[in-house]
Scaffold this active site. Structure first.
Site, PDB file in Angstrom:
ATOM      1  N   TYR A  65      -5.912 -12.075  -8.995  1.00 54.60           N
ATOM      2  CA  TYR A  65      -5.569 -10.768  -9.420  1.00 54.60           C
ATOM      3  C   TYR A  65      -5.282 -11.146 -11.045  1.00 54.60           C
ATOM      4  O   TYR A  65      -4.310 -11.738 -11.465  1.00 54.60           O
ATOM      5  CB  TYR A  65      -4.365 -10.236  -9.106  1.00 54.60           C
ATOM      6  CG  TYR A  65      -4.414  -9.884  -7.562  1.00 54.60           C
ATOM      7  CD1 TYR A  65      -5.730  -9.590  -7.041  1.00 54.60           C
ATOM      8  CD2 TYR A  65      -3.298  -9.761  -6.754  1.00 54.60           C
ATOM      9  CE1 TYR A  65      -5.690  -9.285  -5.580  1.00 54.60           C
ATOM     10  CE2 TYR A  65      -3.269  -9.117  -5.351  1.00 54.60           C
ATOM     11  CZ  TYR A  65      -4.728  -9.324  -5.039  1.00 54.60           C
ATOM     12  OH  TYR A  65      -4.616  -8.619  -3.576  1.00 54.60           O
ATOM     13  N   PHE A 220      -8.002   2.300  -3.533  1.00 52.88           N
ATOM     14  CA  PHE A 220      -8.638   2.900  -4.732  1.00 52.88           C
ATOM     15  C   PHE A 220      -9.272   4.273  -4.525  1.00 52.88           C
ATOM     16  O   PHE A 220      -9.396   5.041  -5.534  1.00 52.88           O
ATOM     17  CB  PHE A 220      -9.964   2.118  -5.011  1.00 52.88           C
ATOM     18  CG  PHE A 220      -9.669   0.534  -5.649  1.00 52.88           C
ATOM     19  CD1 PHE A 220      -8.981   0.185  -6.748  1.00 52.88           C
ATOM     20  CD2 PHE A 220     -10.152  -0.459  -4.731  1.00 52.88           C
ATOM     21  CE1 PHE A 220      -8.919  -0.840  -7.421  1.00 52.88           C
ATOM     22  CE2 PHE A 220      -9.654  -1.924  -5.165  1.00 52.88           C
ATOM     23  CZ  PHE A 220      -9.147  -2.145  -6.461  1.00 52.88           C
ATOM     24  N   THR A 221      -9.185   4.587  -3.329  1.00 47.61           N
ATOM     25  CA  THR A 221      -9.196   6.293  -2.976  1.00 47.61           C
ATOM     26  C   THR A 221      -8.284   6.748  -2.345  1.00 47.61           C
ATOM     27  O   THR A 221      -8.263   6.445  -1.026  1.00 47.61           O
ATOM     28  CB  THR A 221     -10.654   6.444  -2.204  1.00 47.61           C
ATOM     29  OG1 THR A 221     -10.533   5.467  -1.169  1.00 47.61           O
ATOM     30  CG2 THR A 221     -11.825   6.111  -2.999  1.00 47.61           C
TER      31      THR A 221
HETATM   32  N1  LIG Z   1      -6.134  -8.848   1.405  1.00 49.91           N
HETATM   33  C1  LIG Z   1      -6.818  -8.322   0.841  1.00 49.91           C
HETATM   34  O1  LIG Z   1      -7.999  -8.044   0.493  1.00 49.91           O
HETATM   35  C2  LIG Z   1      -6.194  -7.062  -0.414  1.00 49.91           C
HETATM   36  C3  LIG Z   1      -6.961  -6.063  -0.714  1.00 49.91           C
HETATM   37  C4  LIG Z   1      -6.473  -5.094  -1.512  1.00 49.91           C
HETATM   38  C5  LIG Z   1      -5.178  -5.043  -1.879  1.00 49.91           C
HETATM   39  N2  LIG Z   1      -4.336  -6.204  -1.130  1.00 49.91           N
HETATM   40  C6  LIG Z   1      -2.622  -6.184  -1.424  1.00 49.91           C
HETATM   41  O2  LIG Z   1      -2.385  -4.929  -1.039  1.00 49.91           O
HETATM   42  C7  LIG Z   1      -1.538  -4.438  -1.743  1.00 49.91           C
HETATM   43  C8  LIG Z   1      -1.592  -2.948  -1.653  1.00 49.91           C
HETATM   44  O3  LIG Z   1      -3.008  -2.447  -1.969  1.00 49.91           O
HETATM   45  P1  LIG Z   1      -3.285  -1.482  -3.079  1.00 49.91           P
HETATM   46  O4  LIG Z   1      -2.252  -1.934  -4.373  1.00 49.91           O
HETATM   47  O5  LIG Z   1      -4.775  -1.983  -3.495  1.00 49.91           O
HETATM   48  O6  LIG Z   1      -3.581  -0.063  -2.744  1.00 49.91           O
HETATM   49  P2  LIG Z   1      -2.263   1.074  -1.975  1.00 49.91           P
HETATM   50  O7  LIG Z   1      -0.956   0.119  -2.093  1.00 49.91           O
HETATM   51  O8  LIG Z   1      -3.124   1.758  -0.971  1.00 49.91           O
HETATM   52  O9  LIG Z   1      -2.273   2.079  -3.338  1.00 49.91           O
HETATM   53  C9  LIG Z   1      -1.953   1.730  -4.628  1.00 49.91           C
HETATM   54  C10 LIG Z   1      -2.673   3.023  -5.346  1.00 49.91           C
HETATM   55  O10 LIG Z   1      -1.684   3.985  -4.896  1.00 49.91           O
HETATM   56  C11 LIG Z   1      -0.882   4.524  -6.378  1.00 49.91           C
HETATM   57  N3  LIG Z   1       0.432   4.772  -5.955  1.00 49.91           N
HETATM   58  C12 LIG Z   1       1.270   3.944  -5.136  1.00 49.91           C
HETATM   59  N4  LIG Z   1       2.249   4.516  -4.756  1.00 49.91           N
HETATM   60  C13 LIG Z   1       2.118   5.828  -5.209  1.00 49.91           C
HETATM   61  C14 LIG Z   1       2.910   6.869  -5.084  1.00 49.91           C
HETATM   62  N5  LIG Z   1       4.168   6.841  -4.563  1.00 49.91           N
HETATM   63  N6  LIG Z   1       2.464   8.151  -5.379  1.00 49.91           N
HETATM   64  C15 LIG Z   1       1.284   8.087  -5.915  1.00 49.91           C
HETATM   65  N7  LIG Z   1       0.445   7.250  -5.839  1.00 49.91           N
HETATM   66  C16 LIG Z   1       0.845   5.907  -5.751  1.00 49.91           C
HETATM   67  C17 LIG Z   1      -1.002   3.338  -7.468  1.00 49.91           C
HETATM   68  O11 LIG Z   1      -1.137   3.880  -8.660  1.00 49.91           O
HETATM   69  P3  LIG Z   1       0.335   3.806  -9.626  1.00 49.91           P
HETATM   70  O12 LIG Z   1       0.071   2.360 -10.041  1.00 49.91           O
HETATM   71  O13 LIG Z   1      -0.099   4.924 -10.572  1.00 49.91           O
HETATM   72  O14 LIG Z   1       1.448   4.145  -8.609  1.00 49.91           O
HETATM   73  C18 LIG Z   1      -2.349   2.722  -6.881  1.00 49.91           C
HETATM   74  O15 LIG Z   1      -3.459   3.313  -7.780  1.00 49.91           O
HETATM   75  C19 LIG Z   1      -2.186  -4.839  -3.056  1.00 49.91           C
HETATM   76  O16 LIG Z   1      -1.193  -4.578  -4.213  1.00 49.91           O
HETATM   77  C20 LIG Z   1      -2.435  -6.300  -2.971  1.00 49.91           C
HETATM   78  O17 LIG Z   1      -1.345  -7.003  -3.043  1.00 49.91           O
HETATM   79  C21 LIG Z   1      -4.689  -7.094  -0.587  1.00 49.91           C
END
Ligand SMILES: NC(=O)c1ccc[n+]([C@@H]2O[C@H](COP(=O)([O-])OP(=O)(O)OC[C@H]3O[C@@H](n4cnc5c(N)ncnc54)[C@H](OP(=O)(O)O)[C@@H]3O)[C@@H](O)[C@H]2O)c1
Length: 297
Positions: A65, A220-221
């Site tokens: 990252y 992302f969606t």
């Molecule tokens: N193992 C893998 O392959 C893999 C892949 C992807 C991710 N990950 C891990 O999983 C974690 C979680 O996934 P992710 O961050 O990609 O996706 P997520 O947690 O599903 O969603 C993150 C998105 O939601 C928004 N968000 C978060 N809280 C919110 C709220 N209360 N209200 C409105 N929008 C909100 C964030 O924007 P804002 O910043 O504006 O809040 C961001 O755009 C990652 O941080 C990473 O550590 C692992």
């Protein structure tokens, strides 16, 4: 109930690592496209410090990252780390200068990736390292992962990794890895609308293994559903809080790592641990995935 309950506690199997069920995913701390520095570096540091001071003791990261930058921000914000903090990273990818995500799965790649994590986090050993299979874009693909898991087990025997997990894997790959070493967690794509792993989650729950959904809010969606909004409205909560609460209710081995770059969203997400979902609300929410599958077909 205060935010500090954070969904209760969970101990990774066969370990002394106990975490609150609501943790934090650090991927959103890098710049756009998970590349380069964040627009607001002080804000990124503030999110991490707020999380830890609110009781979060499980942070998910990766040295790819940024690359490197997210781990460097974690070190800047939190080092020396609180003794109860569990940092989980992942190996298996690299980011060339075209910003793409490429597999990095040879023994040399995995070993170099681990040393990148140790250096940028300033740690002598990592609590948990997930082998992240590249699979298809955001889903797993069958194929042996034995060579890579064996490399992680060797690094564990050298004392550089405390425990091993898997990410983006199939049920068969989990079984293959378990024949090589103990697996303490599985991190796959799963949320209210994306439930391909329902059977795997129940199987891991029977074994006491953590299931840590990535994209818990849709990634992302972002998740959008009128049912989700209706349930949230009735509870006086936000749709994102209900999506997280649903995961906590779904199975006791589910740990949350929602990602955010915003302190306000962080607090909103941590407060999801206080939400109680009625059987009726759970039934309605369970219908979302079936509706999503029907639309896809
Ligand atoms: N193992 C893998 O392959 C893999 C892949 C992807 C991710 N990950 C891990 O999983 C974690 C979680 O996934 P992710 O961050 O990609 O996706 P997520 O947690 O599903 O969603 C993150 C998105 O939601 C928004 N968000 C978060 N809280 C919110 C709220 N209360 N209200 C409105 N929008 C909100 C964030 O924007 P804002 O910043 O504006 O809040 C961001 O755009 C990652 O941080 C990473 O550590 C692992």
């Amino acid at each position: 109930m205060s935010e500090s309950t954070l969904g209760g506690r969970f101990t990774f199997p066969g370990t002394s690592l106990t975490v609150q069920r609501i943790g934090y995913g650090a991927m959103q701390l890098a710049g756009e496209g998970v590349w380069g520095p964040p627009k607001d570096p002080d804000g990124a540091v503030a999110v991490l410090r707020e999380a830890v001071s609110a009781g979060v003791n499980h942070i998910d990261t990766s040295d790819f990252y940024g690359p490197h930058i997210t781990n460097q921000i974690i070190r800047q914000a939190l080092h020396p780390y609180p003794s109860e903090l569990v940092i989980v990273t992942k190996l298996g990818a690299r980011r060339p200068s075209d910003k793409s995500w490429q597999p990095a799965i040879s023994p040399q790649d995995l070993t170099a990736g681990l040393h990148d994590n140790l250096r940028n986090l300033d740690l002598e050993a990592i609590d948990i390292v997930n082998y992240r299979a590249m699979g298809s874009v955001h889903g797993p693909k069958e194929g042996s992962i034995a060579e890579q898991v064996t490399v992680l087990a060797d690094l564990q025997s050298k004392g550089l990794i405390r425990h091993i997990g898997l990410s983006n894997v199939t049920t068969a790959q989990v079984a293959e890895a378990q024949a090589i070493t103990d697996i303490v967690c599985v991190q796959n794509n799963y949320n209210l609308a994306h439930r391909q792993d329902d059977v795997l989650i129940d199987d891991l729950a029977r074994q006491g293994i953590a299931y840590v959904p990535f994209f818990p809010l849709g990634g992302f969606t972002p998740l959008q559903s009128s049912t989700l909004s209706d349930v949230a409205g009735r509870l006086g909560a936000t749709p994102m809080q209900v999506a997280l609460a649903w995961l906590l209710h779904r199975s006791p081995n589910i740990l949350l790592i929602p990602g955010t770059s915003s302190v306000a969203h962080l607090h909103e997400n941590l407060a999801a641990g206080q939400l109680k979902l009625s059987p009726q609300a759970l039934t309605e929410l369970d219908g979302i995935a079936a509706a999503a599958v029907a639309v896809e077909h």
